[in-house]
Design a protein around this motif. Structure first.
Motif, short mmCIF file in Angstrom:
data_model
loop_
_atom_site.label_atom_id
_atom_site.label_comp_id
_atom_site.label_asym_id
_atom_site.label_seq_id
_atom_site.Cartn_x
_atom_site.Cartn_y
_atom_site.Cartn_z
N CYS A 68 46.09 -76.75 39.87
CA CYS A 68 46.23 -76.31 38.47
C CYS A 68 47.63 -76.58 37.95
O CYS A 68 47.81 -76.98 36.79
CB CYS A 68 45.91 -74.82 38.35
SG CYS A 68 44.16 -74.42 38.54
N THR A 69 48.63 -76.40 38.81
CA THR A 69 50.01 -76.65 38.41
C THR A 69 50.22 -78.13 38.07
O THR A 69 50.87 -78.46 37.07
CB THR A 69 50.98 -76.23 39.54
OG1 THR A 69 50.87 -74.81 39.73
CG2 THR A 69 52.42 -76.58 39.18
N VAL A 70 49.64 -79.02 38.88
CA VAL A 70 49.74 -80.46 38.60
C VAL A 70 49.09 -80.78 37.25
O VAL A 70 49.63 -81.53 36.44
CB VAL A 70 49.07 -81.27 39.72
CG1 VAL A 70 48.95 -82.75 39.32
CG2 VAL A 70 49.86 -81.16 41.02
N ILE A 71 47.92 -80.18 36.99
CA ILE A 71 47.21 -80.46 35.74
C ILE A 71 47.98 -79.93 34.54
O ILE A 71 48.10 -80.61 33.50
CB ILE A 71 45.79 -79.86 35.80
CG1 ILE A 71 44.96 -80.57 36.88
CG2 ILE A 71 45.09 -79.98 34.44
CD1 ILE A 71 43.60 -79.95 37.13
N ILE A 72 48.55 -78.72 34.65
CA ILE A 72 49.31 -78.16 33.53
C ILE A 72 50.60 -78.96 33.31
O ILE A 72 50.99 -79.23 32.16
CB ILE A 72 49.62 -76.67 33.77
CG1 ILE A 72 48.30 -75.87 33.84
CG2 ILE A 72 50.49 -76.12 32.64
CD1 ILE A 72 48.48 -74.43 34.28
N ASP A 73 51.26 -79.34 34.39
CA ASP A 73 52.46 -80.20 34.25
C ASP A 73 52.13 -81.47 33.47
O ASP A 73 52.89 -81.90 32.61
CB ASP A 73 52.99 -80.58 35.64
CG ASP A 73 53.78 -79.46 36.31
OD1 ASP A 73 54.18 -78.51 35.61
OD2 ASP A 73 53.99 -79.54 37.54
N THR A 74 50.99 -82.06 33.80
CA THR A 74 50.58 -83.29 33.12
C THR A 74 50.19 -83.00 31.67
O THR A 74 50.49 -83.79 30.76
CB THR A 74 49.40 -83.95 33.86
OG1 THR A 74 49.71 -84.07 35.25
CG2 THR A 74 49.11 -85.33 33.29
N ALA A 75 49.55 -81.86 31.44
CA ALA A 75 49.17 -81.47 30.08
C ALA A 75 50.39 -81.32 29.19
O ALA A 75 50.33 -81.62 27.98
CB ALA A 75 48.35 -80.17 30.11
N ILE A 76 51.49 -80.87 29.75
CA ILE A 76 52.72 -80.72 28.97
C ILE A 76 53.20 -82.09 28.49
O ILE A 76 53.65 -82.25 27.34
CB ILE A 76 53.81 -80.02 29.81
CG1 ILE A 76 53.42 -78.55 30.04
CG2 ILE A 76 55.17 -80.11 29.13
CD1 ILE A 76 54.31 -77.83 31.03
N VAL A 77 53.10 -83.09 29.35
CA VAL A 77 53.47 -84.45 28.96
C VAL A 77 52.56 -84.96 27.84
O VAL A 77 53.02 -85.53 26.84
CB VAL A 77 53.41 -85.40 30.17
CG1 VAL A 77 53.72 -86.84 29.75
CG2 VAL A 77 54.37 -84.95 31.27
N VAL A 78 51.25 -84.73 28.00
CA VAL A 78 50.29 -85.15 26.97
C VAL A 78 50.58 -84.41 25.66
O VAL A 78 50.54 -85.01 24.57
CB VAL A 78 48.84 -84.88 27.43
CG1 VAL A 78 47.84 -85.21 26.32
CG2 VAL A 78 48.51 -85.68 28.69
N ALA A 79 50.88 -83.12 25.75
CA ALA A 79 51.18 -82.32 24.55
C ALA A 79 52.40 -82.88 23.82
O ALA A 79 52.43 -82.91 22.58
CB ALA A 79 51.41 -80.87 24.94
#
Length: 286
Positions: A68-79
């Protein structure tokens, strides 16, 4: 809990099981130790996690939190990329808003999904559609998961894992056999998988490579951006070979719904908070 808005469906959505986790741990919070101030008003968002006993599923909690941490970290980049577009094209858009929302939220939800192998007797709407048929008024191909939109901002998705449950036996943890399941290289039917509906109503099959993540947009982001980003209707199809018997293939995936904190503003013009917006969505589909 993530409340998914059903757009259109030809059957009851009963072929999947879910395990939800609140991702407050991403920001160092534990809702089992410190209750959210709005927990009585929004128990569906603020309930503490219930983890399996470590003896039953060793390493499950740590692996879940790590992914989940990896996915949220990546979501921040997308955001951040969404913010750049919004800042250039939406008058009055607050600089870096979505990145801030995704990074600071303690309400992001993860949903571990298991799609049960359909039985041949499951002959509801959509099951007799030709595999290449488009959506029509008379038939719906969303046989594994009903057509819906997510109501958060960005949904992070892992590649699906397909397991033939007729070949793989789920052994009780008490035997000590914790050998991993063998995943299929591909589902038994090429039509199986995730589909999205584009703005022109075209239905497109989405294939996520095993070493990749995918992100789709939800309704909160649609409101935040004044409709510049649309919530994507999507569904999951089981495929003819799987539902007609002879195989017992299950689908497994993890979805992480990044969503604002309850007090965050999602509609600047009306001053609507995410909590107020969520209540409206839940009333709409109650």
């Amino acid at each position: 809990m993530q409340n998914d808005g059903v757009v259109k469906t030809g059957h009851y959505d009963t072929l999947k099981g879910s395990y939800y986790v609140n991702c407050a741990f991403y920001n160092g919070q534990d809702l089992s130790k410190q209750a959210h101030p709005l927990s009585e008003q929004f128990p569906e968002f603020t309930a503490p996690n219930l983890w399996p006993d470590e003896g039953s599923l060793p390493g499950f909690k740590s692996a879940f939190e790590e992914l989940c941490t990896v996915i949220i970290d990546t979501a921040i980049v997308v955001a951040g990329l969404v913010d750049k577009y919004a800042e250039a094209n939406i008058k009055g858009y607050e600089r870096g808003y979505l990145e801030h929302v995704v990074k600071s939220s303690i309400l992001t939800k993860a949903r571990l999904l298991h799609y049960f192998p359909p039985k041949p007797s499951d002959d509801r709407d959509g099951y007799n559609c030709p595999d290449t048929s488009p959506r029509t008024e008379d038939a719906s191909p969303d046989s594994w998961c009903a057509t819906h939109i997510d109501h958060g901002c960005l949904t992070g998705l892992t590649a699906p894992m397909y397991v033939d449950e007729s070949q793989e036996r789920l052994t009780s943890h008490t035997t000590g056999d914790m050998s991993p399941l063998r995943c299929l290289a591909q589902p038994p039917d090429a039509s199986t998988g995730l589909y999205i509906q584009a703005r022109d109503s075209t239905i497109v099959k989405v294939s996520i490579p095993p070493d990749c993540l995918a992100f789709q947009t939800g309704e909160a982001l649609q409101v935040i951006t004044g409709g510049q980003f649309k919530a994507v209707p999507h569904f999951v199809k089981a495929g003819a070979k799987n539902r007609l018997g002879g195989t017992a293939v299950a689908r497994n995936t993890l979805a992480v719904f990044t969503q604002p904190n309850l007090e965050d503003i999602v509609d600047p013009k009306k001053g609507t908070t995410f909590g107020e917006f969520s209540k409206h969505v839940m009333e709409r589909f109650a």
